[in-house]
Enzyme design. Structure first.
Site, PDB file in Angstrom:
ATOM      1  N   LYS A 188       0.850  -1.180   0.000  1.00 19.96           N
ATOM      2  CA  LYS A 188       0.000   0.000   0.000  1.00 19.96           C
ATOM      3  C   LYS A 188       0.892   1.238   0.000  1.00 19.96           C
ATOM      4  O   LYS A 188       1.717   1.418   0.902  1.00 19.96           O
ATOM      5  CB  LYS A 188      -0.903  -0.009   1.235  1.00 19.96           C
ATOM      6  CG  LYS A 188      -1.707   1.281   1.387  1.00 19.96           C
ATOM      7  CD  LYS A 188      -2.754   1.178   2.477  1.00 19.96           C
ATOM      8  CE  LYS A 188      -3.418   2.523   2.712  1.00 19.96           C
ATOM      9  NZ  LYS A 188      -4.484   2.451   3.696  1.00 19.96           N
ATOM     10  N   LYS A 241      -2.221  -1.548  -3.875  1.00 21.41           N
ATOM     11  CA  LYS A 241      -3.088  -0.373  -3.782  1.00 21.41           C
ATOM     12  C   LYS A 241      -2.268   0.903  -3.863  1.00 21.41           C
ATOM     13  O   LYS A 241      -1.269   1.001  -3.157  1.00 21.41           O
ATOM     14  CB  LYS A 241      -3.822  -0.439  -2.440  1.00 21.41           C
ATOM     15  CG  LYS A 241      -4.688   0.752  -2.128  1.00 21.41           C
ATOM     16  CD  LYS A 241      -5.177   0.671  -0.711  1.00 21.41           C
ATOM     17  CE  LYS A 241      -5.946   1.950  -0.416  1.00 21.41           C
ATOM     18  NZ  LYS A 241      -6.261   2.094   0.959  1.00 21.41           N
TER      19      LYS A 241
END
Ligand code: PBG
Length: 315
Positions: A188, A241
């Site tokens: 992330k 992400k």
């Protein structure tokens, strides 16, 4: 090459990448109250919803054949200790119970993080002006267990503390939830594209930023290391992400790790398309399908997307 592109049926026959609604997860934002459906300014068509409204929404989501929902919460009050994140009757815990009761069969994931629940908006406990990694693990594990107790099918830690997957796995197992899988937000990045979400979840950090815990967008090898560590710690599935700026890493993850790979088409990716479409600069439906298809083609098995309903209808 043009022979197989000549007609729609030929193109359909030889298409390499296909989408189905069951691969999509729709993010939802639960808020206190009753009959509340408050549109999020930077994310048109997305709402902060009270639990009763969310249950209605979930019935529709299930009828569209969408794979599941992932829940975020906006608590009544925020504090230094993120107590709303792991409260037995917290907003997400209440929403999970209601959805599992009234919309059986719909897969419910929960985002495990503290930033929506802390008064300072950071994802962990602040000690001497910075997020204290190890002190935060206890909150995360407690949140995951409270979600599991409410009936969550999958817990998805998004905080980016080191060692959180192991802490959550150990605590779930010890609390009678050895069967609840972990989808780790493994790679992330500290991304500008989370901007609209922070309005939706009211979770913008009140000082500093998240660069001391989320990844540097420049680092691909480090992303593979993050994924490797989360899998060693017991993650069942991993996530990259955001999605579109990181398609190379989705592909690398797919090739390297034999586990389900998820990708999150985040709020900023959503809002860019919606804004351009509203200006008449892009065709909304084609932009949705092309971006989702590209994320699939890069190797994602599962896509978290605010377009889940639109895409399911288009399919
Ligand atoms: C919580 C969390 C964030 C997102 C998902 N979980 C925000 C953040 O890290 O600041 C972003 C999702 C999106 O932008 O759609 N930590």
């Amino acid at each position: 090459m043009r022979r197989l592109r000549a007609t729609a049926s030929l193109r359909d026959l030889v298409r390499e990448t296909r989408l189905t609604p069951s691969q999509f997860i729709l993010p939802l934002f639960a808020c206190p109250g009753e009959g509340v459906r408050r549109e999020i300014g930077a994310m048109p068509g997305n709402y902060q919803m009270s639990v009763d409204e969310m249950v209605k929404e979930c019935a529709e989501i299930r009828s569209l054949g969408i794979g599941g929902v992932i829940l975020f919460g906006i608590p009544e009050t925020k504090d230094e200790t993120a107590s709303g994140a792991y409260a037995e009757d917290g907003i997400v815990q209440r929403a999970v119970r209601a959805i599992k009761r009234d919309v059986p069969g719909l897969l419910v994931l929960t985002d495990v993080c503290n930033c929506e629940y802390t008064s300072h908006g950071h994802c962990g406990k602040i000690v001497n002006g910075d997020v204290d990694n190890d002190a935060t693990l206890e909150w995360l594990a407690a949140s995951a267990v409270s979600h599991a107790r409410a009936g969550a099918d999958i817990v998805a830690p998004s905080d980016m503390m080191d060692g959180r997957v192991a802490a959550i796995r150990r605590t779930l197992d010890a609390s009678g939830f050895p069967g609840v899988p972990i989808l780790a937000y493994a790679a992330k990045f500290a991304s500008v594209f989370y901007g609209p979400f922070r309005e939706a979840a009211e979770s913008a950090p009140q000082f500093g930023d998240r660069r001391s815990y989320q990844m540097d967008p420049a680092n691909g090898r480090e992303a593979m290391r993050e994924i490797e560590l989360d899998l060693e710690e017991g993650a069942d599935m991993i996530m990259v992400k955001p999605a579109m700026p990181y398609l190379d890493l989705i592909r690398q993850a797919r090739d390297r790790f034999p586990v389900p790979v998820a990708a999150y088409q985040v709020s900023g990716e959503f809002s860019m398309i919606v804004a351009a479409a509203r200006n008449g600069w892009l065709d909304r439906e084609r932009a949705i399908m092309e971006t989702l298809t590209s994320i699939r083609r890069a190797g994602a098995d599962i896509i978290l997307t605010y377009f889940a309903k639109d895409a399911a209808r288009l399919l």
